[in-house]
Design a protein around this motif. Structure first.
Motif, PDB file in Angstrom:
ATOM      1  N   UNK A  98       0.830  -1.205   0.000  1.00  0.00           N
ATOM      2  CA  UNK A  98       0.000   0.000   0.000  1.00  0.00           C
ATOM      3  C   UNK A  98       0.869   1.262   0.000  1.00  0.00           C
ATOM      4  N   UNK A  99       1.998   1.213   0.706  1.00  0.00           N
ATOM      5  CA  UNK A  99       2.906   2.369   0.770  1.00  0.00           C
ATOM      6  C   UNK A  99       3.711   2.474  -0.526  1.00  0.00           C
ATOM      7  N   UNK A 100       4.188   1.327  -1.018  1.00  0.00           N
ATOM      8  CA  UNK A 100       4.997   1.312  -2.240  1.00  0.00           C
ATOM      9  C   UNK A 100       4.214   1.852  -3.435  1.00  0.00           C
ATOM     10  N   UNK A 101       2.958   1.449  -3.579  1.00  0.00           N
ATOM     11  CA  UNK A 101       2.141   1.868  -4.715  1.00  0.00           C
ATOM     12  C   UNK A 101       1.920   3.381  -4.688  1.00  0.00           C
ATOM     13  N   UNK A 102       1.547   3.917  -3.523  1.00  0.00           N
ATOM     14  CA  UNK A 102       1.305   5.356  -3.414  1.00  0.00           C
ATOM     15  C   UNK A 102       2.588   6.136  -3.676  1.00  0.00           C
ATOM     16  N   UNK A 128      -1.520   6.129   3.922  1.00  0.00           N
ATOM     17  CA  UNK A 128      -1.133   4.741   3.653  1.00  0.00           C
ATOM     18  C   UNK A 128      -0.266   4.176   4.774  1.00  0.00           C
ATOM     19  N   UNK A 129       0.664   5.000   5.281  1.00  0.00           N
ATOM     20  CA  UNK A 129       1.505   4.556   6.394  1.00  0.00           C
ATOM     21  C   UNK A 129       0.646   4.302   7.630  1.00  0.00           C
ATOM     22  N   UNK A 130      -0.297   5.208   7.907  1.00  0.00           N
ATOM     23  CA  UNK A 130      -1.201   5.019   9.049  1.00  0.00           C
ATOM     24  C   UNK A 130      -2.028   3.754   8.894  1.00  0.00           C
ATOM     25  N   UNK A 139      -9.814  11.181  11.763  1.00  0.00           N
ATOM     26  CA  UNK A 139      -9.276  12.121  10.783  1.00  0.00           C
ATOM     27  C   UNK A 139      -7.771  11.919  10.686  1.00  0.00           C
ATOM     28  N   UNK A 140      -7.196  12.439   9.593  1.00  0.00           N
ATOM     29  CA  UNK A 140      -5.746  12.323   9.429  1.00  0.00           C
ATOM     30  C   UNK A 140      -5.022  13.138  10.497  1.00  0.00           C
ATOM     31  N   UNK A 141      -5.615  14.226  10.940  1.00  0.00           N
ATOM     32  CA  UNK A 141      -5.014  15.030  12.000  1.00  0.00           C
ATOM     33  C   UNK A 141      -4.793  14.185  13.255  1.00  0.00           C
ATOM     34  N   UNK A 142      -5.813  13.446  13.638  1.00  0.00           N
ATOM     35  CA  UNK A 142      -5.719  12.590  14.826  1.00  0.00           C
ATOM     36  C   UNK A 142      -4.702  11.474  14.607  1.00  0.00           C
ATOM     37  N   UNK A 143      -4.705  10.910  13.427  1.00  0.00           N
ATOM     38  CA  UNK A 143      -3.821   9.772  13.154  1.00  0.00           C
ATOM     39  C   UNK A 143      -2.352  10.194  13.148  1.00  0.00           C
ATOM     40  N   UNK A 144      -2.069  11.384  12.633  1.00  0.00           N
ATOM     41  CA  UNK A 144      -0.688  11.886  12.647  1.00  0.00           C
ATOM     42  C   UNK A 144      -0.217  12.073  14.088  1.00  0.00           C
ATOM     43  N   UNK A 193       9.597   9.985   6.528  1.00  0.00           N
ATOM     44  CA  UNK A 193       8.628   9.150   7.258  1.00  0.00           C
ATOM     45  C   UNK A 193       8.785   7.689   6.875  1.00  0.00           C
ATOM     46  N   UNK A 194       8.833   7.419   5.569  1.00  0.00           N
ATOM     47  CA  UNK A 194       8.957   6.045   5.084  1.00  0.00           C
ATOM     48  C   UNK A 194      10.265   5.425   5.560  1.00  0.00           C
TER      49      UNK A 194
END
Length: 294
Positions: A98-102, A128-130, A139-144, A193-194
């Protein structure tokens, strides 16, 4: 016959290098629109990487210079296309799919200068990392923020990732094209990040002793250490870990409690819960664990 040498961008060297023209075909058009087109096969003289180059000379747009000569504008395209000045992450096939494709699609968008799509893709890479790490949040805010509290990234890293979130939101909702400099920095942040989550983590395992805060790693090390003990041995966790106790010092109480929960639920059978007692003149009583024959 002497070699023909041109300056061209090399995707392997990451810069313009001297390249030899191995083969060339030229077309001249003088009918509806006057132009010359050259198709060239190049070989970098630094690393031998091959590339294909198209040179479009726009004779219609030529203009006189101060030397009473004419300047003919050129449009040069090199294939395979590359993001100039950028070196891609090595061994991307070791990344989760999922990370590689994005990540691959972000680079594809940048090569084609699809800047809005690249901005969307950079935000999607964080998502994708999350997803791969199973970081929850509405939300992405919370996940970060939870990426940081879970120990995957630093607080400073999380603040930079919020910048990626803002960029992606602007691209999605306002169809706002990010600036080249912003895209370049954002790409570096996502690649950091990756690298932090996947690449450096993998390289560090078995190479250097790092601190341990994740239960999965703690359990794996405990299981490896138990190979040096016998069934019925009853000791505190520190005895089983030996010198590696220093690696879990900051998180030992949390990790030990999770181990107890796993044993109670039957999810870990290499140990059973033993007595609570002092050990070798310890200043406080310690939870002991008994080695089981599995």
């Amino acid at each position: 016959m002497s070699k023909r040498i041109v300056k061209s961008y090399c995707r392997a060297c990451g810069k313009k290098t001297n390249s030899e023209v191995l083969a060339e075909n030229q077309e001249s058009h003088r009918d509806e629109y006057r132009c010359d087109i050259s198709y060239q096969i190049l070989q970098c003289l630094g690393c031998d990487t091959k590339s294909f180059r198209k040179v479009f000379e726009d004779i219609e747009a030529a203009y006189p210079t101060y030397d009473d000569e004419w300047e003919v504008p050129e449009e040069i395209t090199v294939y395979p296309k590359a993001v100039e000045g950028h070196r891609e992450i090595d061994d991307i096939w070791n990344l989760p799919e999922i990370v590689r494709v994005i990540y691959s699609e972000i680079l594809m968008a940048l090569r084609e200068e699809a800047k809005v799509l690249a901005g969307l893709g950079l935000r999607a890479a964080v998502e994708a990392v999350c997803n791969d790490l199973q970081i929850p949040g509405r939300s992405l805010e919370v996940r970060i923020n939870r990426l940081s509290t879970a120990g995957y990234i630093s607080k400073n890293d999380s603040e930079r990732l919020h910048g990626i979130r803002f960029m992606g939101n602007d691209a999605a909702h306002d169809i706002k094209k990010p600036k080249d400099e912003a895209l370049s920095v954002a790409l570096q942040i996502v690649e950091h990040l990756i690298a932090s989550v996947y690449i450096l983590e993998k390289k560090a395992q078995g190479t250097i002793d790092t601190t341990i805060s994740k239960y999965e790693v703690f359990e794996r090390i405990i299981s490896e250490k138990l190979e040096d003990f016998s069934e019925g041995d009853e000791y505190p966790i520190a005895k089983y870990l030996g010198k590696d106790t220093r690696r879990v010092k900051e998180a030992i109480s949390t990790l030990e409690q999770e181990l107890i929960n796993k044993i109670t639920l039957g999810d870990y059978s290499r140990l059973s819960i033993g007595k609570v007692d002092t050990f070798q003149n310890s200043p406080q009583q310690l939870q002991h664990f008994i080695v089981e024959n599995v």
